[in-house]
Design a protein around this motif. Sequence first.
Motif, PDB file in Angstrom:
ATOM      1  N   THR A  75       0.365   8.921  -0.355  1.00 46.21           N
ATOM      2  CA  THR A  75      -0.271   7.685  -0.574  1.00 46.21           C
ATOM      3  C   THR A  75       0.416   6.147  -0.783  1.00 46.21           C
ATOM      4  O   THR A  75      -0.103   5.458   0.197  1.00 46.21           O
ATOM      5  CB  THR A  75      -1.232   8.278  -1.852  1.00 46.21           C
ATOM      6  OG1 THR A  75      -1.722   9.626  -1.571  1.00 46.21           O
ATOM      7  CG2 THR A  75      -2.513   7.690  -1.938  1.00 46.21           C
ATOM      8  N   LEU A 107      -1.121   4.082   1.809  1.00 41.26           N
ATOM      9  CA  LEU A 107      -2.419   3.011   2.513  1.00 41.26           C
ATOM     10  C   LEU A 107      -2.100   1.457   2.587  1.00 41.26           C
ATOM     11  O   LEU A 107      -0.549   0.970   2.324  1.00 41.26           O
ATOM     12  CB  LEU A 107      -2.455   3.207   0.244  1.00 41.26           C
ATOM     13  CG  LEU A 107      -3.166   3.715  -0.275  1.00 41.26           C
ATOM     14  CD1 LEU A 107      -3.283   3.753  -1.445  1.00 41.26           C
ATOM     15  CD2 LEU A 107      -4.485   4.236   0.665  1.00 41.26           C
ATOM     16  N   VAL A 113      -8.109   9.122   0.456  1.00 42.86           N
ATOM     17  CA  VAL A 113      -6.681   9.883   1.083  1.00 42.86           C
ATOM     18  C   VAL A 113      -5.772  10.550   0.207  1.00 42.86           C
ATOM     19  O   VAL A 113      -4.695  12.021   1.441  1.00 42.86           O
ATOM     20  CB  VAL A 113      -5.670   7.912   0.951  1.00 42.86           C
ATOM     21  CG1 VAL A 113      -4.015   8.721   1.419  1.00 42.86           C
ATOM     22  CG2 VAL A 113      -6.232   7.304   2.140  1.00 42.86           C
ATOM     23  N   LEU A 114      -6.280  10.466  -1.119  1.00 41.87           N
ATOM     24  CA  LEU A 114      -5.254  11.793  -1.607  1.00 41.87           C
ATOM     25  C   LEU A 114      -5.870  13.297  -1.672  1.00 41.87           C
ATOM     26  O   LEU A 114      -5.408  14.296  -1.299  1.00 41.87           O
ATOM     27  CB  LEU A 114      -5.647  11.305  -3.605  1.00 41.87           C
ATOM     28  CG  LEU A 114      -4.810  10.066  -4.137  1.00 41.87           C
ATOM     29  CD1 LEU A 114      -4.928   9.945  -5.357  1.00 41.87           C
ATOM     30  CD2 LEU A 114      -3.801  10.461  -3.817  1.00 41.87           C
ATOM     31  N   VAL A 120      -8.832   5.142  -1.838  1.00 44.59           N
ATOM     32  CA  VAL A 120      -7.750   5.474  -2.459  1.00 44.59           C
ATOM     33  C   VAL A 120      -7.979   7.250  -2.550  1.00 44.59           C
ATOM     34  O   VAL A 120      -7.172   8.077  -2.303  1.00 44.59           O
ATOM     35  CB  VAL A 120      -6.957   5.218  -3.912  1.00 44.59           C
ATOM     36  CG1 VAL A 120      -6.012   6.004  -4.116  1.00 44.59           C
ATOM     37  CG2 VAL A 120      -6.690   3.577  -3.409  1.00 44.59           C
ATOM     38  N   ALA A 174      -5.107  14.459   1.309  1.00 47.33           N
ATOM     39  CA  ALA A 174      -3.840  14.707   1.854  1.00 47.33           C
ATOM     40  C   ALA A 174      -3.818  16.521   1.157  1.00 47.33           C
ATOM     41  O   ALA A 174      -3.152  17.683   1.746  1.00 47.33           O
ATOM     42  CB  ALA A 174      -2.689  14.154   0.514  1.00 47.33           C
TER      43      ALA A 174
END
Length: 202
Positions: free
Chosen positions: A167, A171, A185-186, A182, A189
């Motif tokens: 990440t 980012l 994105v996590l 954020v 994943a």
Amino acid sequence: MGLRERKKQATRRALQEAAARLTLERGLEHVTVEEIAAEADVSTRTFFNYFATKEEAVVGDVPTAPDEETRRTFVEGGPSGVFVDDLITVLTDTLLSSDDLAAHRAAMRARKRLMEHEPQLVPGMLSRFHNLELELGRAIAERTDAPDGDERPHLVAATAMAVMRHTLKCLNFREGEGAADVRAVLRDAFRHIGRAYAPSDD
């Protein structure tokens, strides 16, 4: 957070920013603790109240272990009750001290340049990730009531740390982004990892 604690955080951040700025300008060997303290407008004695060495100040606080309240909430099954979402909250707290991603963007870029120009700092950064992984594994073990010797919490923690490192690389920290971006994105994943390791239907 009280006024005293906010002042302490501001001083710590000023020292880190001064250390990074001077090191990028002159190189680590040519920067002293006294110069870092002067740049941050504090005494050398104050510097040592926050950091043991100039290298520690340059590396900074990312990633950091979650604070006690965040850890306790996670161990007790919160804040949402959904394990992955709660783990994402913990990871986000290690990445961001606020929703001010503009400041984090500048700090991340500076830290990346520091690691490139001062490779002797890399072990210190890796040590921070390792310590966070150990702490995260302990918290996961407590939350899941894992028996002694169960390696699964530490495997989950190691995977989570790999996701966090990924990440950090991905980012963009564009203008207008916030903590929610954020977390997204996590979450993506973790979803990709789940699909990659899911049992085959064959």
